[in-house]
Design a protein around this motif. Sequence first.
Motif, PDB file in Angstrom:
ATOM      1  N   LEU A  18      48.315 120.463 116.951  1.00  0.00           N
ATOM      2  CA  LEU A  18      49.330 121.479 116.628  1.00  0.00           C
ATOM      3  C   LEU A  18      49.227 122.015 115.196  1.00  0.00           C
ATOM      4  O   LEU A  18      49.965 122.909 114.810  1.00  0.00           O
ATOM      5  N   ALA A  19      48.324 121.459 114.390  1.00  0.00           N
ATOM      6  CA  ALA A  19      48.203 121.876 112.993  1.00  0.00           C
ATOM      7  C   ALA A  19      47.957 123.380 112.822  1.00  0.00           C
ATOM      8  O   ALA A  19      48.560 124.012 111.946  1.00  0.00           O
ATOM      9  N   PRO A  20      47.108 124.029 113.617  1.00  0.00           N
ATOM     10  CA  PRO A  20      46.877 125.465 113.411  1.00  0.00           C
ATOM     11  C   PRO A  20      48.118 126.334 113.632  1.00  0.00           C
ATOM     12  O   PRO A  20      48.245 127.413 113.041  1.00  0.00           O
ATOM     13  N   VAL A  21      49.043 125.887 114.489  1.00  0.00           N
ATOM     14  CA  VAL A  21      50.227 126.710 114.757  1.00  0.00           C
ATOM     15  C   VAL A  21      51.442 126.266 113.949  1.00  0.00           C
ATOM     16  O   VAL A  21      52.517 126.846 114.059  1.00  0.00           O
ATOM     17  N   ALA A  22      51.281 125.252 113.096  1.00  0.00           N
ATOM     18  CA  ALA A  22      52.419 124.767 112.304  1.00  0.00           C
ATOM     19  C   ALA A  22      52.924 125.835 111.337  1.00  0.00           C
ATOM     20  O   ALA A  22      54.111 125.885 111.016  1.00  0.00           O
ATOM     21  N   GLY A  23      52.042 126.701 110.888  1.00  0.00           N
ATOM     22  CA  GLY A  23      52.449 127.771 109.972  1.00  0.00           C
ATOM     23  C   GLY A  23      53.393 128.770 110.600  1.00  0.00           C
ATOM     24  O   GLY A  23      54.078 129.519 109.890  1.00  0.00           O
ATOM     25  N   PHE A  24      53.436 128.811 111.916  1.00  0.00           N
ATOM     26  CA  PHE A  24      54.347 129.722 112.607  1.00  0.00           C
ATOM     27  C   PHE A  24      55.732 129.116 112.823  1.00  0.00           C
ATOM     28  O   PHE A  24      56.565 129.700 113.512  1.00  0.00           O
ATOM     29  N   GLY A  25      55.985 127.960 112.251  1.00  0.00           N
ATOM     30  CA  GLY A  25      57.260 127.293 112.441  1.00  0.00           C
ATOM     31  C   GLY A  25      58.442 128.135 112.002  1.00  0.00           C
ATOM     32  O   GLY A  25      59.459 128.220 112.683  1.00  0.00           O
ATOM     33  N   VAL A  26      58.328 128.796 110.838  1.00  0.00           N
ATOM     34  CA  VAL A  26      59.415 129.649 110.345  1.00  0.00           C
ATOM     35  C   VAL A  26      59.614 130.831 111.285  1.00  0.00           C
ATOM     36  O   VAL A  26      60.747 131.216 111.599  1.00  0.00           O
ATOM     37  N   THR A  27      58.523 131.393 111.762  1.00  0.00           N
ATOM     38  CA  THR A  27      58.625 132.532 112.681  1.00  0.00           C
ATOM     39  C   THR A  27      59.322 132.133 113.964  1.00  0.00           C
ATOM     40  O   THR A  27      60.247 132.807 114.428  1.00  0.00           O
ATOM     41  N   PHE A  28      58.897 131.010 114.533  1.00  0.00           N
ATOM     42  CA  PHE A  28      59.507 130.561 115.795  1.00  0.00           C
ATOM     43  C   PHE A  28      60.977 130.215 115.615  1.00  0.00           C
ATOM     44  O   PHE A  28      61.806 130.493 116.472  1.00  0.00           O
ATOM     45  N   SER A  29      61.329 129.610 114.469  1.00  0.00           N
ATOM     46  CA  SER A  29      62.721 129.214 114.270  1.00  0.00           C
ATOM     47  C   SER A  29      63.633 130.418 114.062  1.00  0.00           C
ATOM     48  O   SER A  29      64.815 130.360 114.378  1.00  0.00           O
ATOM     49  N   SER A  30      63.111 131.518 113.522  1.00  0.00           N
ATOM     50  CA  SER A  30      63.951 132.705 113.298  1.00  0.00           C
ATOM     51  C   SER A  30      63.916 133.685 114.474  1.00  0.00           C
ATOM     52  O   SER A  30      64.704 134.631 114.509  1.00  0.00           O
ATOM     53  N   MET A  31      63.044 133.462 115.449  1.00  0.00           N
ATOM     54  CA  MET A  31      62.940 134.392 116.581  1.00  0.00           C
ATOM     55  C   MET A  31      64.207 134.423 117.425  1.00  0.00           C
ATOM     56  O   MET A  31      64.565 135.454 117.999  1.00  0.00           O
ATOM     57  N   PHE A  32      64.943 133.319 117.460  1.00  0.00           N
ATOM     58  CA  PHE A  32      66.086 133.219 118.358  1.00  0.00           C
ATOM     59  C   PHE A  32      67.423 133.355 117.636  1.00  0.00           C
ATOM     60  O   PHE A  32      68.467 133.174 118.240  1.00  0.00           O
ATOM     61  N   ARG A  33      67.383 133.676 116.343  1.00  0.00           N
ATOM     62  CA  ARG A  33      68.620 133.913 115.606  1.00  0.00           C
ATOM     63  C   ARG A  33      69.075 135.344 115.849  1.00  0.00           C
ATOM     64  O   ARG A  33      68.248 136.244 116.043  1.00  0.00           O
ATOM     65  N   PRO A  34      70.401 135.595 115.831  1.00  0.00           N
ATOM     66  CA  PRO A  34      70.862 136.982 116.015  1.00  0.00           C
ATOM     67  C   PRO A  34      70.470 137.849 114.816  1.00  0.00           C
ATOM     68  O   PRO A  34      70.472 137.394 113.676  1.00  0.00           O
ATOM     69  N   THR A  35      70.119 139.096 115.056  1.00  0.00           N
ATOM     70  CA  THR A  35      69.752 140.014 113.979  1.00  0.00           C
ATOM     71  C   THR A  35      71.008 140.612 113.350  1.00  0.00           C
ATOM     72  O   THR A  35      72.026 140.799 114.019  1.00  0.00           O
ATOM     73  N   VAL A  36      70.938 140.884 112.060  1.00  0.00           N
ATOM     74  CA  VAL A  36      72.050 141.491 111.331  1.00  0.00           C
ATOM     75  C   VAL A  36      71.600 142.880 110.905  1.00  0.00           C
ATOM     76  O   VAL A  36      70.679 143.024 110.094  1.00  0.00           O
ATOM     77  N   THR A  37      72.229 143.899 111.449  1.00  0.00           N
ATOM     78  CA  THR A  37      71.878 145.278 111.133  1.00  0.00           C
ATOM     79  C   THR A  37      73.040 145.936 110.402  1.00  0.00           C
ATOM     80  O   THR A  37      74.166 145.933 110.897  1.00  0.00           O
ATOM     81  N   GLU A  38      72.756 146.473 109.209  1.00  0.00           N
ATOM     82  CA  GLU A  38      73.791 147.195 108.466  1.00  0.00           C
ATOM     83  C   GLU A  38      73.828 148.629 108.976  1.00  0.00           C
ATOM     84  O   GLU A  38      72.798 149.304 109.020  1.00  0.00           O
ATOM     85  N   GLN A  39      74.995 149.086 109.354  1.00  0.00           N
ATOM     86  CA  GLN A  39      75.156 150.417 109.930  1.00  0.00           C
ATOM     87  C   GLN A  39      75.358 151.466 108.830  1.00  0.00           C
ATOM     88  O   GLN A  39      76.365 152.170 108.803  1.00  0.00           O
ATOM     89  N   TYR A  40      74.407 151.528 107.897  1.00  0.00           N
ATOM     90  CA  TYR A  40      74.475 152.514 106.824  1.00  0.00           C
ATOM     91  C   TYR A  40      74.149 153.888 107.391  1.00  0.00           C
ATOM     92  O   TYR A  40      73.281 153.997 108.231  1.00  0.00           O
ATOM     93  N   PRO A  41      74.825 154.962 107.019  1.00  0.00           N
ATOM     94  CA  PRO A  41      75.839 155.098 105.977  1.00  0.00           C
ATOM     95  C   PRO A  41      77.273 154.957 106.467  1.00  0.00           C
ATOM     96  O   PRO A  41      78.199 155.198 105.700  1.00  0.00           O
ATOM     97  N   PHE A  42      77.488 154.556 107.710  1.00  0.00           N
ATOM     98  CA  PHE A  42      78.845 154.456 108.241  1.00  0.00           C
ATOM     99  C   PHE A  42      79.563 153.221 107.719  1.00  0.00           C
ATOM    100  O   PHE A  42      80.771 153.231 107.539  1.00  0.00           O
ATOM    101  N   GLU A  43      78.837 152.147 107.483  1.00  0.00           N
ATOM    102  CA  GLU A  43      79.397 150.937 106.894  1.00  0.00           C
ATOM    103  C   GLU A  43      78.598 150.637 105.626  1.00  0.00           C
ATOM    104  O   GLU A  43      77.420 150.297 105.702  1.00  0.00           O
ATOM    105  N   LYS A  44      79.243 150.768 104.475  1.00  0.00           N
ATOM    106  CA  LYS A  44      78.552 150.566 103.208  1.00  0.00           C
ATOM    107  C   LYS A  44      78.850 149.164 102.682  1.00  0.00           C
ATOM    108  O   LYS A  44      79.989 148.826 102.409  1.00  0.00           O
ATOM    109  N   VAL A  45      77.804 148.366 102.560  1.00  0.00           N
ATOM    110  CA  VAL A  45      77.939 147.010 102.049  1.00  0.00           C
ATOM    111  C   VAL A  45      77.943 147.076 100.523  1.00  0.00           C
ATOM    112  O   VAL A  45      77.078 147.731  99.928  1.00  0.00           O
ATOM    113  N   PRO A  46      78.908 146.428  99.868  1.00  0.00           N
ATOM    114  CA  PRO A  46      78.935 146.476  98.389  1.00  0.00           C
ATOM    115  C   PRO A  46      77.669 145.881  97.784  1.00  0.00           C
ATOM    116  O   PRO A  46      77.097 144.921  98.318  1.00  0.00           O
TER     117      PRO A  46
END
Length: 201
Positions: A18-46
């Motif tokens: 599994l050593a060659p694919v260990a570098g993809f650990g961060v990618t795999f762990s973030s693939m299933f997290r919900p995405t956060v999209t800022e609705q600019y310019p309708f919602e302006k984040v300070p």
Amino acid sequence: MADYESLIPQRKGLGGLLAPVAGFGVTFSSMFRPTVTEQYPFEKVPTKPRYHGRHQLNRYEDGLEKCIGCELCAWACPADAIYVEGADNSALPDGAHRSPGERYGSVYQINYLRCIFCGLCIEACPTRALTMTNEYELTGPTREGLIWEKEDLLAPLREGMLAAPHPMVPGTTDTDYYRGEVTGPVPEQIDWVREHRPDDP
């Protein structure tokens, strides 16, 4: 010549497989997290408090401008985006001043097509006349509109301030202004503005 021998022990078994694919650990762990999209310019984040946005030319508490036309900001600018012309307060009529002391900035321009928002100009300013706000919406339809003049950059007059030019507070020097000892306009200044510019609010 001796063969190269690695000092790092080689993984064996499942770890080695599994050593060659260990570098993809961060990618795999973030693939299933919900995405956060800022609705600019309708919602302006300070922005963050120290964000470097649009410049502002500040005023003293009685309304005089802090800029003394020294041009240090223009000299410090690595992108050559600032243009300043100084003038003498002695050329103004009846003892009026635009800023405390001898000089004021008669022309002040910032070319936002060139500005890199590095903040070196505000570090160079000896009177804290130039600061940077958190405003970041600076786009425009024309190139000419992105060259901001002094009138665009000046801070608005707050409650009780008098628009320049007018005399300094009687009995004070420019050092008193720099130290923050002037806390607002005095009756003599108000009377002067009322006499010379009766249409001012």
